[in-house]
Design a protein around this motif. Structure first.
Motif, short mmCIF file in Angstrom:
data_model
loop_
_atom_site.label_atom_id
_atom_site.label_comp_id
_atom_site.label_asym_id
_atom_site.label_seq_id
_atom_site.Cartn_x
_atom_site.Cartn_y
_atom_site.Cartn_z
N ARG A 13 54.40 28.51 41.87
CA ARG A 13 55.60 28.19 42.68
C ARG A 13 55.70 29.92 43.42
NH1 ARG A 13 57.40 23.27 39.32
NH2 ARG A 13 56.73 24.63 37.96
N GLU A 14 56.09 29.48 44.10
CA GLU A 14 56.83 31.10 44.52
C GLU A 14 58.11 31.29 44.57
OE1 GLU A 14 55.97 31.60 48.95
OE2 GLU A 14 53.68 31.03 49.16
N GLU A 15 58.68 31.17 44.39
CA GLU A 15 59.79 30.90 44.04
C GLU A 15 59.97 31.55 42.69
OE1 GLU A 15 59.70 26.69 43.47
OE2 GLU A 15 59.00 28.08 44.95
N ARG A 16 59.26 30.93 41.74
CA ARG A 16 59.58 31.16 40.04
C ARG A 16 58.74 32.95 40.31
NH1 ARG A 16 60.20 26.24 36.83
NH2 ARG A 16 58.79 27.05 35.97
N SER A 17 59.71 33.24 38.88
CA SER A 17 58.83 34.46 38.31
C SER A 17 57.54 34.49 37.35
CB SER A 17 59.49 34.84 38.00
OG SER A 17 60.54 36.12 38.72
N ILE A 18 56.26 35.35 37.22
CA ILE A 18 55.59 34.71 36.06
C ILE A 18 55.57 35.66 34.80
CG2 ILE A 18 53.01 34.88 36.48
CD1 ILE A 18 53.25 35.02 39.39
N LEU A 19 55.62 34.98 33.99
CA LEU A 19 56.29 35.78 32.84
C LEU A 19 55.02 35.52 32.20
CD1 LEU A 19 57.14 37.09 30.33
CD2 LEU A 19 58.26 34.72 29.96
N VAL A 20 53.85 36.66 31.79
CA VAL A 20 52.59 37.09 30.93
C VAL A 20 52.81 37.08 29.69
CG1 VAL A 20 50.67 38.25 30.86
CG2 VAL A 20 51.13 37.20 33.03
N LEU A 21 52.41 36.40 28.55
CA LEU A 21 52.54 36.45 27.00
C LEU A 21 51.16 36.75 26.52
CD1 LEU A 21 55.07 33.51 26.50
CD2 LEU A 21 55.55 36.22 27.12
N ALA A 83 54.29 40.49 37.53
CA ALA A 83 54.44 39.32 36.55
C ALA A 83 55.27 40.62 35.48
CB ALA A 83 53.32 38.46 35.71
N VAL A 84 56.12 39.56 35.27
CA VAL A 84 56.58 39.90 33.80
C VAL A 84 55.23 40.02 32.70
CG1 VAL A 84 58.80 40.41 31.96
CG2 VAL A 84 58.82 39.91 34.59
N ILE A 85 55.82 40.67 32.08
CA ILE A 85 54.33 40.82 30.62
C ILE A 85 55.30 41.57 29.28
CG2 ILE A 85 51.90 42.11 30.30
CD1 ILE A 85 51.29 42.04 32.47
N ALA A 95 49.80 46.28 27.33
CA ALA A 95 50.68 45.97 27.70
C ALA A 95 51.35 47.19 28.71
CB ALA A 95 52.32 45.20 27.83
N LEU A 96 51.41 48.60 27.82
CA LEU A 96 51.36 49.72 27.57
C LEU A 96 49.65 50.32 29.30
CD1 LEU A 96 52.97 51.09 24.71
CD2 LEU A 96 54.00 51.33 26.91
N ALA A 97 49.24 49.59 28.46
CA ALA A 97 47.31 50.12 29.21
C ALA A 97 47.91 49.75 30.36
CB ALA A 97 46.33 49.70 28.16
N ILE A 98 48.55 48.32 30.51
CA ILE A 98 48.55 47.61 31.66
C ILE A 98 49.92 49.10 33.02
CG2 ILE A 98 49.12 46.25 32.99
CD1 ILE A 98 48.35 44.23 30.92
N ALA A 99 50.21 49.47 31.91
CA ALA A 99 51.17 49.88 32.72
C ALA A 99 50.81 51.10 33.26
CB ALA A 99 52.76 50.30 31.96
N GLU A 100 50.06 51.27 32.53
CA GLU A 100 49.71 52.83 32.55
C GLU A 100 48.10 52.89 33.50
OE1 GLU A 100 49.15 56.94 30.62
OE2 GLU A 100 46.83 55.24 30.20
N LYS A 101 47.64 52.09 33.24
CA LYS A 101 46.49 51.50 34.89
C LYS A 101 46.81 51.00 35.96
CE LYS A 101 42.54 51.49 33.11
NZ LYS A 101 41.11 51.05 32.03
N TYR A 102 47.67 50.20 36.07
CA TYR A 102 47.78 48.95 36.76
C TYR A 102 49.68 48.58 36.80
CZ TYR A 102 42.88 48.04 35.50
OH TYR A 102 41.35 48.65 35.10
N PRO A 103 50.09 50.03 37.26
CA PRO A 103 51.82 49.55 37.10
C PRO A 103 52.11 48.82 38.47
CG PRO A 103 51.16 51.64 37.89
CD PRO A 103 49.78 51.42 37.77
N SER A 104 51.48 48.66 39.57
CA SER A 104 51.78 48.07 40.71
C SER A 104 52.02 46.30 40.12
CB SER A 104 51.21 48.55 41.78
OG SER A 104 49.61 48.03 41.41
N ILE A 105 51.52 45.59 39.37
CA ILE A 105 51.23 45.43 39.12
C ILE A 105 52.81 44.38 38.59
CG2 ILE A 105 50.03 44.16 36.69
CD1 ILE A 105 48.84 42.03 37.89
N LEU A 106 53.07 44.98 37.54
CA LEU A 106 54.45 44.46 36.98
C LEU A 106 55.24 44.57 37.35
CD1 LEU A 106 54.40 47.36 34.28
CD2 LEU A 106 53.75 44.98 33.87
N GLN A 107 56.44 43.44 37.13
CA GLN A 107 57.92 43.66 37.49
C GLN A 107 58.48 43.63 36.17
OE1 GLN A 107 58.65 39.92 38.34
NE2 GLN A 107 60.12 39.91 40.15
N GLY A 108 58.20 43.81 35.68
CA GLY A 108 59.16 43.86 34.24
C GLY A 108 57.91 44.44 32.46
#
Length: 264
Positions: A13-21, A83-85, A95-108
């Motif tokens: 649902r577009e209005e809901r944030s996505i949280l990845v654990l 997504a918030v990861i 998560a840190l590797a994602i932040a380094e390699k794919y920063p555009s996907i992170l909301q937090g």
């Protein structure tokens, strides 16, 4: 091989944030069941199995970066652009590797009992010794010795059933995956520079009784990001999501809402 998330029908649902654990060493996505049940009322919550457990078999040589690639590919395949990861322990390294390699996907991003530091030489040697012990005596003996120490002394004494459930989760992890995880952690780089350059909010969750990722090793890192949220759980070890589930639920709820409200 992408996580099976990519082949599932996920109705976002577009209005809901996505949280990845993301789970830690010898765990699986079930480590987050209590959080997923609570937070799913407010967000789209996705708890992933990293390569080597559950729905995501180990098919290639493993590194922290390759696990980050796997998560990113899975999210992209599901049409997830932001997504918030949150990562527990080893999941925080991913998560840190994602932040380094794919920063555009992170909301937090959240480091839940985790660190941006590389292993010390002493820690690397301890992991190598653990691999040899598992090869010699089997992984169950190792898990039964090591996993109870992830909890604070007080929680361990009061909740032996939870400790046993965690031990059983670890026993279910294949030996090959455990060895691959340890090798991946041994070779991972220091990523404190990622914290210094990251543009999204970062959550640090620290257990005051955590012997795996001690308080004093994490505290110098909390001032590195532009925006940090820091929470220290008293009388809690490495397993805050189980030791203090209500507080963990509320903390993740508040942090995800905060990330949702940021205009970055």
């Amino acid at each position: 091989m992408p996580n099976k998330l990519s082949t599932q029908n996920i109705h976002l649902r577009e209005e809901r944030s996505i949280l990845v654990l993301l789970h830690g060493f010898a765990e699986n996505s079930g480590i987050w069941n209590v959080q997923k049940e609570y937070l799913s009322e407010y967000f789209e919550v996705i708890a992933l199995d990293l390569p080597g457990v559950g729905n995501n078999p180990l098919t290639t040589a493993l590194t922290i970066d390759s696990m980050a690639d796997n998560v990113y590919t899975s999210l992209q395949s599901a049409g997830i652009e932001k997504a918030v990861i949150i990562g527990h322990s080893m999941g925080g390294y991913v998560a840190l590797a994602i932040a380094e390699k794919y920063p555009s996907i992170l909301q937090g991003m959240g480091l839940f009992h985790s660190t941006a530091l590389a292993d010390t030489e002493e820690k690397k040697e301890a992991r190598r010794k653990s691999i040899k012990l598992m090869e010699q005596y089997g992984s169950e003996a190792f898990i039964r010795q090591a996993f109870p120490n992830m909890f604070s002394p007080g929680f361990k004494a009061k909740h032996p059933e939870s400790v046993e459930a965690y031990v059983n989760m670890g026993i279910a992890c294949p030996l090959a995956s455990m060895e691959a995880y340890y090798e991946a952690m041994i070779t991972r780089p220091d990523r404190t520079a990622v914290l210094s350059s990251i543009q999204v909010p970062v959550l640090f969750v620290i257990g005051k009784d955590d012997t795996a990722v001690p308080l004093q090793s994490v505290l110098p890192q909390v001032s590195l990001p532009r925006t940090s949220s820091i929470y220290i759980f008293e009388e809690t070890g490495h397993m805050g999501m189980w030791e203090v589930p209500t507080a963990s639920n509320q903390l993740l709820h508040q942090f995800t809402l905060f990330c949702q409200d940021q205009k970055l």
